[in-house]
Design a protein around this motif. Structure first.
Motif, PDB file in Angstrom:
ATOM      1  N   ILE A  17      45.772  42.827  45.217  1.00  0.00           N
ATOM      2  CA  ILE A  17      46.857  42.106  44.476  1.00  0.00           C
ATOM      3  C   ILE A  17      47.008  40.726  45.308  1.00  0.00           C
ATOM      4  O   ILE A  17      47.563  39.796  44.894  1.00  0.00           O
ATOM      5  CB  ILE A  17      47.856  42.851  44.310  1.00  0.00           C
ATOM      6  N   ARG A  18      46.744  40.611  46.609  1.00  0.00           N
ATOM      7  CA  ARG A  18      46.984  39.490  47.444  1.00  0.00           C
ATOM      8  C   ARG A  18      45.877  39.490  48.765  1.00  0.00           C
ATOM      9  O   ARG A  18      45.753  40.424  49.254  1.00  0.00           O
ATOM     10  CB  ARG A  18      48.475  39.805  47.738  1.00  0.00           C
ATOM     11  N   SER A  19      45.626  38.172  48.897  1.00  0.00           N
ATOM     12  CA  SER A  19      44.584  38.063  49.837  1.00  0.00           C
ATOM     13  C   SER A  19      45.007  36.892  50.949  1.00  0.00           C
ATOM     14  O   SER A  19      45.985  35.938  50.403  1.00  0.00           O
ATOM     15  CB  SER A  19      43.525  37.600  49.559  1.00  0.00           C
ATOM     16  N   GLU A  20      44.577  37.006  52.201  1.00  0.00           N
ATOM     17  CA  GLU A  20      45.062  35.986  53.057  1.00  0.00           C
ATOM     18  C   GLU A  20      44.409  34.642  52.611  1.00  0.00           C
ATOM     19  O   GLU A  20      45.078  33.410  52.980  1.00  0.00           O
ATOM     20  CB  GLU A  20      44.524  36.425  54.553  1.00  0.00           C
ATOM     21  N   GLY A  77      44.062  41.684  53.186  1.00  0.00           N
ATOM     22  CA  GLY A  77      44.495  41.841  51.876  1.00  0.00           C
ATOM     23  C   GLY A  77      45.439  43.139  51.502  1.00  0.00           C
ATOM     24  O   GLY A  77      45.377  43.891  52.097  1.00  0.00           O
ATOM     25  N   VAL A  78      46.042  42.839  50.383  1.00  0.00           N
ATOM     26  CA  VAL A  78      46.886  43.899  50.045  1.00  0.00           C
ATOM     27  C   VAL A  78      46.233  44.291  48.969  1.00  0.00           C
ATOM     28  O   VAL A  78      45.815  43.700  47.764  1.00  0.00           O
ATOM     29  CB  VAL A  78      48.284  43.283  49.766  1.00  0.00           C
ATOM     30  N   TRP A 136      50.501  51.307  47.884  1.00  0.00           N
ATOM     31  CA  TRP A 136      49.887  50.121  48.266  1.00  0.00           C
ATOM     32  C   TRP A 136      49.625  50.270  49.745  1.00  0.00           C
ATOM     33  O   TRP A 136      49.929  50.919  50.509  1.00  0.00           O
ATOM     34  CB  TRP A 136      50.468  48.866  47.941  1.00  0.00           C
ATOM     35  N   LEU A 137      48.581  49.424  50.212  1.00  0.00           N
ATOM     36  CA  LEU A 137      48.069  49.417  51.538  1.00  0.00           C
ATOM     37  C   LEU A 137      47.454  47.901  51.905  1.00  0.00           C
ATOM     38  O   LEU A 137      47.563  46.888  51.108  1.00  0.00           O
ATOM     39  CB  LEU A 137      46.873  50.256  51.890  1.00  0.00           C
ATOM     40  N   THR A 167      58.582  46.432  50.131  1.00  0.00           N
ATOM     41  CA  THR A 167      57.897  45.728  49.611  1.00  0.00           C
ATOM     42  C   THR A 167      56.617  45.202  50.155  1.00  0.00           C
ATOM     43  O   THR A 167      56.737  44.869  51.305  1.00  0.00           O
ATOM     44  CB  THR A 167      58.483  44.855  48.723  1.00  0.00           C
ATOM     45  N   ALA A 168      55.423  45.093  49.554  1.00  0.00           N
ATOM     46  CA  ALA A 168      54.425  44.453  50.156  1.00  0.00           C
ATOM     47  C   ALA A 168      54.760  43.080  50.716  1.00  0.00           C
ATOM     48  O   ALA A 168      54.567  42.612  51.579  1.00  0.00           O
ATOM     49  CB  ALA A 168      53.077  44.368  49.254  1.00  0.00           C
TER      50      ALA A 168
END
Length: 98
Positions: free
Chosen positions: A89-92, A72-73, A5-6, A55-56
């Protein structure tokens, strides 16, 4: 094994601040050019090199605590040919609603 992930950023300033924070926390992350299929204002992203150790959620929690803005992730999806695809998978923007 967990997937790669990044974290993408809106600005170089925040990408560099995030890299500094990751080093302070001893997270194994590396600065990479943002993949083309990710739309973010900044050309830099931080990629987790050992997803089984950090973990993210933990990283984003610390970024938020230290006021490091992120866009974002993304998680690596199946390879298309030789190139990875990245899924948000996740955003601000989601964080603003919490």
């Amino acid at each position: 094994m967990k997937k790669e992930w990044l974290v993408a950023f809106h600005s170089t300033h925040h990408a560099i601040a995030a890299e500094r924070l990751a080093k302070e926390q001893e997270w194994n992350m590396e600065m990479i050019p943002t993949p083309r299929d990710i739309s973010a204002s900044c050309g830099l992203s931080l990629r987790c090199t050992e997803p089984e150790l950090v973990t993210a959620d933990k990283v984003i929690e610390k970024f938020n605590e230290k006021k490091v803005l992120w866009a974002g992730v993304y998680i690596a999806s199946d390879l298309k040919g030789r190139q990875k695809t990245w899924e948000l998978i996740r955003s601000e923007k989601e964080e603003d609603n919490i």
